[in-house]
Design a protein around this motif. Structure first.
Motif, mmCIF file in Angstrom:
data_model
loop_
_atom_site.group_PDB
_atom_site.id
_atom_site.type_symbol
_atom_site.label_atom_id
_atom_site.label_comp_id
_atom_site.label_asym_id
_atom_site.label_seq_id
_atom_site.Cartn_x
_atom_site.Cartn_y
_atom_site.Cartn_z
ATOM 1 N N GLN A 50 0.840 -1.188 0.000
ATOM 2 C CA GLN A 50 0.000 0.000 0.000
ATOM 3 C C GLN A 50 0.882 1.246 0.000
ATOM 4 O O GLN A 50 2.050 1.211 0.413
ATOM 5 C CB GLN A 50 -0.922 0.013 1.224
ATOM 6 N N LEU A 51 0.310 2.339 -0.495
ATOM 7 C CA LEU A 51 0.949 3.651 -0.429
ATOM 8 C C LEU A 51 0.090 4.508 0.499
ATOM 9 O O LEU A 51 -1.105 4.671 0.255
ATOM 10 C CB LEU A 51 1.046 4.273 -1.824
ATOM 11 N N VAL A 52 0.688 5.031 1.558
ATOM 12 C CA VAL A 52 -0.093 5.721 2.580
ATOM 13 C C VAL A 52 0.402 7.151 2.786
ATOM 14 O O VAL A 52 1.529 7.499 2.440
ATOM 15 C CB VAL A 52 -0.070 4.962 3.930
ATOM 16 N N ASP A 53 -0.480 7.940 3.360
ATOM 17 C CA ASP A 53 -0.204 9.340 3.711
ATOM 18 C C ASP A 53 0.175 10.187 2.499
ATOM 19 O O ASP A 53 0.893 11.185 2.620
ATOM 20 C CB ASP A 53 0.890 9.438 4.789
ATOM 21 N N GLY A 54 -0.313 9.793 1.322
ATOM 22 C CA GLY A 54 -0.141 10.599 0.124
ATOM 23 C C GLY A 54 -1.469 11.214 -0.285
ATOM 24 O O GLY A 54 -2.483 11.048 0.401
ATOM 25 N N PRO A 55 -1.502 11.917 -1.425
ATOM 26 C CA PRO A 55 -2.734 12.594 -1.851
ATOM 27 C C PRO A 55 -3.806 11.638 -2.366
ATOM 28 O O PRO A 55 -4.979 11.984 -2.423
ATOM 29 C CB PRO A 55 -2.244 13.519 -2.972
ATOM 30 N N HIS A 56 -3.412 10.422 -2.786
ATOM 31 C CA HIS A 56 -4.362 9.423 -3.264
ATOM 32 C C HIS A 56 -3.699 8.056 -3.144
ATOM 33 O O HIS A 56 -2.542 7.961 -2.717
ATOM 34 C CB HIS A 56 -4.799 9.721 -4.708
ATOM 35 N N ARG A 57 -4.430 7.004 -3.536
ATOM 36 C CA ARG A 57 -3.933 5.656 -3.276
ATOM 37 C C ARG A 57 -2.722 5.288 -4.140
ATOM 38 O O ARG A 57 -2.067 4.276 -3.886
ATOM 39 C CB ARG A 57 -5.042 4.620 -3.490
ATOM 40 N N CYS A 58 -2.410 6.103 -5.136
ATOM 41 C CA CYS A 58 -1.305 5.811 -6.035
ATOM 42 C C CYS A 58 -0.073 6.675 -5.760
ATOM 43 O O CYS A 58 0.796 6.836 -6.625
ATOM 44 C CB CYS A 58 -1.758 5.950 -7.486
ATOM 45 N N ALA A 83 11.693 9.826 3.856
ATOM 46 C CA ALA A 83 10.372 9.988 4.491
ATOM 47 C C ALA A 83 9.602 11.180 3.927
ATOM 48 O O ALA A 83 9.017 11.967 4.673
ATOM 49 C CB ALA A 83 10.519 10.103 6.013
ATOM 50 N N ARG A 84 9.606 11.312 2.598
ATOM 51 C CA ARG A 84 8.897 12.412 1.944
ATOM 52 C C ARG A 84 7.421 12.444 2.354
ATOM 53 O O ARG A 84 6.814 13.508 2.476
ATOM 54 C CB ARG A 84 9.006 12.249 0.427
ATOM 55 N N PHE A 85 6.834 11.255 2.570
ATOM 56 C CA PHE A 85 5.420 11.192 2.944
ATOM 57 C C PHE A 85 5.248 10.898 4.437
ATOM 58 O O PHE A 85 4.255 10.291 4.861
ATOM 59 C CB PHE A 85 4.704 10.126 2.106
ATOM 60 N N GLY A 86 6.201 11.343 5.238
ATOM 61 C CA GLY A 86 6.128 11.151 6.679
ATOM 62 C C GLY A 86 6.792 9.862 7.121
ATOM 63 O O GLY A 86 7.005 8.935 6.340
ATOM 64 N N ARG A 87 7.123 9.818 8.393
ATOM 65 C CA ARG A 87 7.762 8.635 8.960
ATOM 66 C C ARG A 87 6.712 7.588 9.293
ATOM 67 O O ARG A 87 5.678 7.896 9.877
ATOM 68 C CB ARG A 87 8.533 9.005 10.233
ATOM 69 N N GLY A 88 7.005 6.361 8.931
ATOM 70 C CA GLY A 88 6.126 5.268 9.297
ATOM 71 C C GLY A 88 6.359 4.829 10.732
ATOM 72 O O GLY A 88 7.133 5.434 11.477
ATOM 73 N N MET A 89 5.672 3.754 11.114
ATOM 74 C CA MET A 89 5.809 3.199 12.463
ATOM 75 C C MET A 89 6.076 1.701 12.337
ATOM 76 O O MET A 89 5.882 1.105 11.286
ATOM 77 C CB MET A 89 4.535 3.435 13.277
ATOM 78 N N ASN A 148 19.697 -1.394 8.183
ATOM 79 C CA ASN A 148 20.493 -0.496 9.033
ATOM 80 C C ASN A 148 19.897 0.901 8.958
ATOM 81 O O ASN A 148 20.615 1.903 8.927
ATOM 82 C CB ASN A 148 21.959 -0.493 8.585
ATOM 83 N N CYS A 149 18.556 0.975 8.918
ATOM 84 C CA CYS A 149 17.852 2.222 8.637
ATOM 85 C C CYS A 149 16.999 2.670 9.818
ATOM 86 O O CYS A 149 16.748 1.906 10.750
ATOM 87 C CB CYS A 149 16.939 2.041 7.411
ATOM 88 N N ASN A 150 16.513 3.911 9.731
ATOM 89 C CA ASN A 150 15.489 4.404 10.640
ATOM 90 C C ASN A 150 14.343 4.956 9.794
ATOM 91 O O ASN A 150 14.454 5.063 8.574
ATOM 92 C CB ASN A 150 16.052 5.459 11.604
ATOM 93 N N HIS A 151 13.253 5.327 10.443
ATOM 94 C CA HIS A 151 12.071 5.743 9.687
ATOM 95 C C HIS A 151 12.243 7.087 8.969
ATOM 96 O O HIS A 151 11.407 7.457 8.148
ATOM 97 C CB HIS A 151 10.835 5.760 10.590
ATOM 98 N N GLY A 152 13.335 7.779 9.259
ATOM 99 C CA GLY A 152 13.651 8.973 8.481
ATOM 100 C C GLY A 152 14.087 8.643 7.064
ATOM 101 O O GLY A 152 14.242 9.533 6.229
ATOM 102 N N GLU A 153 14.301 7.343 6.790
ATOM 103 C CA GLU A 153 14.716 6.892 5.459
ATOM 104 C C GLU A 153 13.597 6.121 4.753
ATOM 105 O O GLU A 153 13.857 5.390 3.792
ATOM 106 C CB GLU A 153 15.958 6.000 5.580
ATOM 107 N N ASP A 154 12.367 6.250 5.200
ATOM 108 C CA ASP A 154 11.252 5.524 4.577
ATOM 109 C C ASP A 154 11.081 5.936 3.111
ATOM 110 O O ASP A 154 11.055 7.122 2.778
ATOM 111 C CB ASP A 154 9.950 5.782 5.336
#
Length: 473
Positions: free
Chosen positions: A153-161, A205-211, A240-246
């Motif tokens: 899925q693609l989340v926290d964007g303007p639409h599902r794509c 994390a252009r579309f925000g940090r995930g969890m 070797n990442c953090n959510h700032g690299e989503d």
């Protein structure tokens, strides 16, 4: 007298052949944990995201080694997939798509007919004879290692794509690290979701940090794969990442696939509800005579909603309004639109709206992500669902153990032990997203249950529903 580390029984110290003081009452036996036909695996796929996709390795002379991609094709891959119980072969990538192997290159110029049940029965050069290097290691992608759009899925964007990339693994959604993330990877995501071509592959994390978990790192798609699970990557959960690299993706479509002639209404989200078709400038329903999963498959495909989960009849999502446009729909399942399926002529039927057909698709699961808040652990608390980018609560009208069972299953929290009402775990804030939930208890996702449309309720937060599951983590 084996030590236990030997590769074969013949390596263990033993009396000379035939020398013994025994009778058959003393015959020895063995019970192994596995159920395979051989005590030593002779074939495996490594470097992929499942046991059914990866670099082909064979076991010979007590060593694992690779297969050269000279003349490697789908017929060879078909035998590998069949032997591993992984379904049909989807592709036979070469050029070390799943990374360079190590050790010997055991086979070259493999030439299977595609009908063999044992890979070692295929024609090839003698073991270890080749003119290759590990940059030519052969790979396989089998259908059982594939994943549907419901796993992505693609989340926290303007639409599902467009949005942050999230993948479903081990029952939990997690993110993808942006190391090596590029347009080739994005192209696969867009293709898997039916969202057109890839326009951008933003990181950081252009579309925000995930969890939660970061499931994938160093994804390396060629760009031609049909699903992200077919691409090379580190093993699940190793990064070797953090959510700032989503990682994120922007596809060309805004979620507006060829949907103008069909819709699903009065369900919990756009991928479940009563089927309505547009004809002669008017929306109308479909009669449930002959309605089955083959028909539902076409609706889900047309809407870009993943696979068909159910084809409920009997106005499961309520009765629609006239006209009843279609009756005796008989799709094969491969059609691209419902109007391509065989059916009676438009408007010709002997049905009532008590027979309106419905569909539940697997897709759009992100519109009903679930969490349990302010409870003793993640498997108990106030039910909250994510819709339109905002978390909200569920009203306790009609809330019961069947509904709770679906929540517990969706969260991987075991069975439902209690279905609380009256804000047992405290009053939530924001929207009350769902009311009059009516699950049968067998659904895999709360979004598959019947309910009022999103945000329509006659409740207040003093009626927020809660759940207690048997699990604790």
């Amino acid at each position: 007298s084996c030590l236990g580390t030997e590769a074969t029984l013949a390596e263990c110290p033993v009396k000379p052949w035939g020398h013994h003081t025994c009778n058959h009452v003393e015959d020895a036996g063995v019970v192994c944990s596995g159920s395979g036909i051989a005590s030593i695996p002779r074939l495996r796929l490594v470097g992929g995201l499942s046991e059914c996709a990866g670099r082909v390795e064979v076991f010979y002379n007590n060593k694992w080694g690779t297969v050269c991609d000279d003349s490697w094709d789908l017929r060879d891959a078909a035998v590998v997939c069949r032997e591993l119980g992984c379904g049909v072969a989807l592709s036979a990538p070469g050029s070390a798509r799943f990374g360079w192997g190590a050790g010997p290159i055991w086979l070259d110029d493999v030439s299977c007919t595609g009908e063999e049940t044992d890979f070692s029965k295929c024609q090839a050069k003698m073991w270890g004879i080749h003119n290759c290097h590990h940059g030519e290691d052969a790979g396989v992608v089998c259908a059982a290692g594939n994943s549907s759009s419901a796993d992505l899925q693609l989340v926290d964007g303007p639409h599902r794509c467009a949005g942050r990339v999230e993948v479903l693994h081990a029952g939990q959604w997690g993110t993808v690290c942006d190391d090596s993330w590029d347009l080739n990877d994005a192209a696969v995501v867009c293709r898997q979701l039916g969202c057109g071509r890839a326009e951008a592959a933003p990181g950081r994390a252009r579309f925000g940090r995930g969890m939660g978990r970061i499931w994938l790192d160093d994804v390396a798609c060629a760009g031609s794969e049909d699903a992200l699970a077919q691409c090379r990557a580190h093993p699940w959960g190793q990064s070797n990442c953090n959510h700032g690299e989503d990682a994120g993706v922007v596809c060309s479509d805004a979620g507006a696939t060829n949907t103008s002639t069909v819709r699903l209404v009065d369900g919990p989200h756009r991928c479940a509800g009563r089927v309505e078709v547009f004809h002669n400038q008017q929306w109308g329903t479909v009669c449930d005579n002959g309605w089955d999963l083959s028909d539902a498959v076409v609706v889900c495909w047309q809407l870009g909603c993943g696979v068909a989960v159910a084809a409920p009849a009997g106005a499961s999502f309520g009765r629609g309004l006239d006209p009843i446009w279609l009756d005796r729909v008989a799709c094969v399942g491969g059609e691209k639109a419902l109007v391509q399926c065989r059916a009676r002529p438009w408007g010709i039927n002997s049905c009532t709206h008590e027979e309106d057909a419905g569909v539940v698709c697997s897709g759009d699961a992100h519109s009903c992500r679930v969490r349990l808040a302010e409870g003793p652990n993640r498997c108990g608390g106030r039910v909250e669902v994510l819709h339109a980018g905002q978390w909200g609560t569920v009203c306790d009208d009609s809330w019961d153990l069947n509904d709770a069972a679906v929540v517990c299953r969706q969260l991987g929290c075991g069975r439902a032990e209690a279905a609380h009402g009256r804000a047992y775990f405290g009053q939530g804030t924001g929207h009350i997203w769902l009311d009059d939930m009516s699950c049968t208890g067998s659904e895999d996702n709360l979004a598959q249950c019947q309910a009022h449309p999103w945000g329509q309720s006659n409740c207040h937060h003093g009626e927020d529903a809660g759940v207690v599951c048997s699990g604790t983590s």
